[in-house]
Design a protein around this motif. Structure first.
Motif, mmCIF file in Angstrom:
data_model
loop_
_atom_site.group_PDB
_atom_site.id
_atom_site.type_symbol
_atom_site.label_atom_id
_atom_site.label_comp_id
_atom_site.label_asym_id
_atom_site.label_seq_id
_atom_site.Cartn_x
_atom_site.Cartn_y
_atom_site.Cartn_z
ATOM 1 N N PHE A 330 0.805 -1.225 0.000
ATOM 2 C CA PHE A 330 0.000 0.000 0.000
ATOM 3 C C PHE A 330 0.841 1.279 0.000
ATOM 4 C CE2 PHE A 330 -2.028 3.426 2.447
ATOM 5 C CZ PHE A 330 -2.984 3.779 1.503
ATOM 6 N N LEU A 331 1.932 1.319 0.759
ATOM 7 C CA LEU A 331 2.670 2.590 0.884
ATOM 8 C C LEU A 331 3.198 3.091 -0.466
ATOM 9 C CD1 LEU A 331 4.383 1.963 4.340
ATOM 10 C CD2 LEU A 331 2.613 3.653 3.841
ATOM 11 N N PRO A 332 3.834 2.232 -1.303
ATOM 12 C CA PRO A 332 4.247 2.725 -2.625
ATOM 13 C C PRO A 332 3.058 3.107 -3.518
ATOM 14 C CG PRO A 332 5.350 0.651 -2.088
ATOM 15 C CD PRO A 332 4.289 0.862 -1.054
ATOM 16 N N LEU A 333 1.957 2.359 -3.407
ATOM 17 C CA LEU A 333 0.764 2.694 -4.188
ATOM 18 C C LEU A 333 0.222 4.064 -3.777
ATOM 19 C CD1 LEU A 333 -1.563 1.876 -6.161
ATOM 20 C CD2 LEU A 333 -2.715 0.850 -4.185
ATOM 21 N N ALA A 334 0.234 4.316 -2.472
ATOM 22 C CA ALA A 334 -0.252 5.608 -1.962
ATOM 23 C C ALA A 334 0.558 6.762 -2.552
ATOM 24 C CB ALA A 334 -0.175 5.627 -0.436
ATOM 25 N N ALA A 335 1.855 6.539 -2.724
ATOM 26 C CA ALA A 335 2.712 7.588 -3.304
ATOM 27 C C ALA A 335 2.456 7.726 -4.801
ATOM 28 C CB ALA A 335 4.180 7.258 -3.037
ATOM 29 N N GLU A 336 2.176 6.615 -5.455
ATOM 30 C CA GLU A 336 1.961 6.624 -6.904
ATOM 31 C C GLU A 336 0.645 7.328 -7.253
ATOM 32 O OE1 GLU A 336 2.180 2.597 -8.605
ATOM 33 O OE2 GLU A 336 0.450 3.126 -9.859
ATOM 34 N N ILE A 337 -0.375 7.162 -6.432
ATOM 35 C CA ILE A 337 -1.707 7.688 -6.798
ATOM 36 C C ILE A 337 -1.736 9.201 -7.015
ATOM 37 C CG2 ILE A 337 -4.082 7.941 -5.928
ATOM 38 C CD1 ILE A 337 -3.862 5.093 -4.788
ATOM 39 N N PRO A 338 -1.204 10.115 -6.290
ATOM 40 C CA PRO A 338 -0.867 9.988 -4.876
ATOM 41 C C PRO A 338 -2.085 10.272 -4.011
ATOM 42 C CG PRO A 338 -0.249 12.165 -5.668
ATOM 43 C CD PRO A 338 -0.952 11.476 -6.805
ATOM 44 N N ILE A 339 -2.161 9.533 -2.898
ATOM 45 C CA ILE A 339 -3.198 9.778 -1.894
ATOM 46 C C ILE A 339 -2.943 11.148 -1.247
ATOM 47 C CG2 ILE A 339 -4.076 9.022 0.358
ATOM 48 C CD1 ILE A 339 -4.780 6.957 -1.613
ATOM 49 N N VAL A 340 -4.001 11.892 -1.048
ATOM 50 C CA VAL A 340 -3.874 13.151 -0.307
ATOM 51 C C VAL A 340 -4.649 12.983 0.997
ATOM 52 C CG1 VAL A 340 -4.217 15.641 -0.365
ATOM 53 C CG2 VAL A 340 -3.803 14.392 -2.505
ATOM 54 N N PRO A 341 -3.952 12.618 2.077
ATOM 55 C CA PRO A 341 -4.680 12.421 3.337
ATOM 56 C C PRO A 341 -5.093 13.756 3.934
ATOM 57 C CG PRO A 341 -2.513 11.353 3.370
ATOM 58 C CD PRO A 341 -2.523 12.330 2.229
ATOM 59 N N GLU A 342 -6.309 13.815 4.395
ATOM 60 C CA GLU A 342 -6.815 14.982 5.114
ATOM 61 C C GLU A 342 -6.457 14.748 6.582
ATOM 62 O OE1 GLU A 342 -8.855 18.561 4.693
ATOM 63 O OE2 GLU A 342 -8.852 17.087 3.072
ATOM 64 N N THR A 343 -5.772 15.683 7.208
ATOM 65 C CA THR A 343 -5.356 15.444 8.589
ATOM 66 C C THR A 343 -5.688 16.638 9.474
ATOM 67 O OG1 THR A 343 -3.135 16.197 7.975
ATOM 68 C CG2 THR A 343 -3.457 13.825 8.116
ATOM 69 N N GLN A 344 -5.895 16.339 10.717
ATOM 70 C CA GLN A 344 -6.106 17.383 11.722
ATOM 71 C C GLN A 344 -5.071 17.142 12.814
ATOM 72 O OE1 GLN A 344 -10.259 17.743 12.653
ATOM 73 N NE2 GLN A 344 -9.865 18.897 14.525
ATOM 74 N N GLU A 345 -4.239 18.169 13.067
ATOM 75 C CA GLU A 345 -3.096 17.968 13.974
ATOM 76 C C GLU A 345 -3.439 18.310 15.421
ATOM 77 O OE1 GLU A 345 0.617 19.832 12.817
ATOM 78 O OE2 GLU A 345 0.201 19.362 10.716
ATOM 79 N N PHE A 346 -2.836 17.539 16.303
ATOM 80 C CA PHE A 346 -2.933 17.789 17.748
ATOM 81 C C PHE A 346 -1.541 17.641 18.337
ATOM 82 C CE2 PHE A 346 -6.903 16.044 16.256
ATOM 83 C CZ PHE A 346 -7.875 16.791 16.888
#
Ligand SMILES: [Zn+2]
Ligand SMILES: [Zn+2]
Length: 373
Positions: A330-346
């Motif tokens: 999954f990790l290389p696929l995520a970079a290839e797509i690329p996945i754009v994760p929506e994140t909320q920082e704490f």
């Protein structure tokens, strides 16, 4: 074979090296070679803000292990199950957190896969025996003696952690530390759920719940199956999640309980409750499959009617844990797509607040604890 369970042990020159830390000791540690950690000392409701900020000795890497300086750790629904006792940690105090991104700080004896300062990720699977019938078939997610990060071995709600080098993964450069964190559980297990759903191009995929995992799965599905339709079901009036689903290309968005314009060939249930499983089965096409992506449910699955929910070869399958292969694919696929994760920082010390918001369904995408120096 020695079980490579990371334990909190004394700092390198500490006489307590090798001894587990008791709760009494937690309060009495002096500050040198120390780290901050948010620890869970007993089962509790999340609303009681049970995680406590404490100073602990940095964990020392054992045979074949690496010490990782944590820079970000995702906040996952499984932590709610651990805290509230639906999937209890195997001992206390426990440092939760299994979406860990950081840099290799130190190598234990015999560790050679990574160099110091390499960026690595650690996921839910912390160790598996490698010898049982499940492990030998590549199903280490079902291994009876496997250890899970943040449940049986200390996790990432801390400045440092240790893990067997065999259970750490390089993080693609594409992602910042914070953006990579949700990939390690929400992403990896979502990828596994999508794989198990039997999804193919041209079919209709239903996603029940649209949080950290589903918002990544929709991006994978849109990439791998461009001629498919993705229907998203959220809690009623959950506008933030519905807006995000729209932005990420959902073909139809409704509330759990709604009937979509077409039957679903495949459905993945990401919710923490029982009702959406029955709903997904009701909306399923003949021969379709519902995959349940949850370690525990907070409410029971309501009674099923055989004719309405199961007849015509409908299937239900749960997803249990992840394998290393899931992360490595999954990790290389995520970079290839690329996945754009929506994140909320704490901040680390805001972990209780992050978990409360998660329980209320109020985090858009994935919550991530970001360590400060
Ligand atoms: Zn095994
Ligand atoms: Zn998780």
């Amino acid at each position: 074979m020695e079980i490579a369970t990371p334990r909190l042990v004394g700092a390198r020159n500490d006489k307590t090296r090798g001894a587990p830390i008791s709760s009494g000791q937690l309060q009495n540690l002096e500050a040198s070679g120390k780290m901050k950690a948010m620890v869970l000392k007993k089962l509790s409701s999340v609303e009681e803000r049970p995680l406590e900020l404490v100073d602990l000795p940095e964990p020392v890497p054992g045979q074949g292990q690496i010490q990782v300086r944590v820079s970000a750790c995702g906040v996952c629904h499984t932590e709610l199950d651990e805290i509230e006792g639906r999937a209890s940690p195997s001992r206390f105090p426990m440092i939760l957190g299994h979406e860990i991104v950081g840099r290799v700080e130190d190598l234990g004896p015999g560790a050679s896969k990574f160099k110091k300062s390499d960026r690595v990720g650690i996921a839910w699977i912390n160790w598996a025996c490698g010898k049982c019938s499940f492990c030998l078939k590549g199903e280490e997610n079902l291994c009876g003696t496997a250890k899970w990060t943040g449940k049986d071995a200390h996790g990432g709600y801390a400045q440092y952690t240790v893990v067997s080098e065999d259970f750490a993964y390089p993080i693609p450069e594409k992602f910042t530390d914070v953006k990579a964190a949700p990939l390690l559980c929400a992403g990896v297990i979502g990828y596994r759920a999508l794989r198990l759903s039997g999804m193919e191009d041209g079919r209709v995929l239903g996603l029940y719940g649209f949080g950290a995992s589903a918002h990544i799965v929709i991006q994978v599905a849109k990439y791998k199956y461009p001629d498919s339709k993705v229907f998203v079901f959220t809690r009623p009036r959950q506008k933030e999640h519905q807006d995000l689903a729209r932005k990420l290309g959902a073909n139809w968005i409704g509330a759990t309980g709604d009937t979509p314009p077409e039957k679903l060939n495949c459905a993945i249930d990401f919710t923490p409750v029982g009702e959406p499983v029955r709903e997904a089965l009701r909306n399923l096409q003949k021969g379709g499959r519902v995959v349940i992506n949850a370690i525990r449910k907070m409410t029971p699955i309501p009674e099923l009617d055989y004719t309405e929910h199961l007849w015509y070869e409908k299937e239900v399958k749960s997803v249990a844990n992840v394998t290393r292969r899931d992360a490595q694919e999954f990790l290389p696929l995520a970079a290839e797509i690329p996945i754009v994760p929506e994140t909320q920082e704490f901040k680390l010390e805001e972990a209780n607040e992050a978990l409360i918001l998660l329980k209320q369904g109020r985090i858009r995408g994935g919550g991530v604890l970001k360590m400060t120096e």
